[in-house]
Design a protein around this motif. Sequence first.
Motif, PDB file in Angstrom:
ATOM      1  N   GLU A  23       0.847  -1.227  -0.012  1.00  0.00           N
ATOM      2  CA  GLU A  23       0.118  -0.012  -0.004  1.00  0.00           C
ATOM      3  C   GLU A  23       1.037   1.293  -0.165  1.00  0.00           C
ATOM      4  O   GLU A  23       0.381   2.192  -0.633  1.00  0.00           O
ATOM      5  N   ASN A  27       0.788   4.185  -2.777  1.00  0.00           N
ATOM      6  CA  ASN A  27       0.982   5.877  -2.621  1.00  0.00           C
ATOM      7  C   ASN A  27       1.773   6.192  -2.929  1.00  0.00           C
ATOM      8  O   ASN A  27       1.798   7.556  -3.807  1.00  0.00           O
ATOM      9  N   ARG A  33      -4.262   1.064  -4.818  1.00  0.00           N
ATOM     10  CA  ARG A  33      -3.575   0.074  -3.866  1.00  0.00           C
ATOM     11  C   ARG A  33      -3.827  -1.465  -4.289  1.00  0.00           C
ATOM     12  O   ARG A  33      -2.796  -2.256  -4.059  1.00  0.00           O
ATOM     13  N   THR A  34      -4.601  -1.617  -5.189  1.00  0.00           N
ATOM     14  CA  THR A  34      -4.910  -3.137  -5.488  1.00  0.00           C
ATOM     15  C   THR A  34      -3.941  -3.483  -6.733  1.00  0.00           C
ATOM     16  O   THR A  34      -4.083  -4.637  -7.094  1.00  0.00           O
TER      17      THR A  34
END
Lengths: 67, 67
Positions: A23, A27, A33-34
């Motif tokens: 994650e 960012n 995120r996936t």
Amino acid sequence: MDVKKKFGDKIKKLRLERGLSQEGLANEANLDRTYIPGIEKGNRNVSITVIEKLAIALKVNMKELFD
Amino acid sequence: MDVKKKFGDKIKKLRLERGLSQEGLANEANLDRTYIPGIEKGNRNVSITVIEKLAIALKVNMKELFD
């Protein structure tokens, strides 16, 4: 080895060296995120603009992602 | 410079060094003939599998495409 899997392994290696979570890397790279798990597993056929984002986030030259 | 344009310039440079036409490179790389002009102009967000095909066709390591 499949180029997508080889690339995913490299991303994972560099990410862990930098102490980033999946994650955290997402960012830093402005990616969903996936997206990172799929890249690291070699399931994603990443584009050159995503490769650039990952290189910037991991603070390497793009070419170093293909060592 | 945009990464897609920089990549396109590199492909064109290597293609010309090898005396290949755009169509010749497409054939070597198993890509559609119409794909190469878009890559060289920087209009295509090429995927890692296409980058690999181009590297093989141009007889370079993938990392050399990002020099």
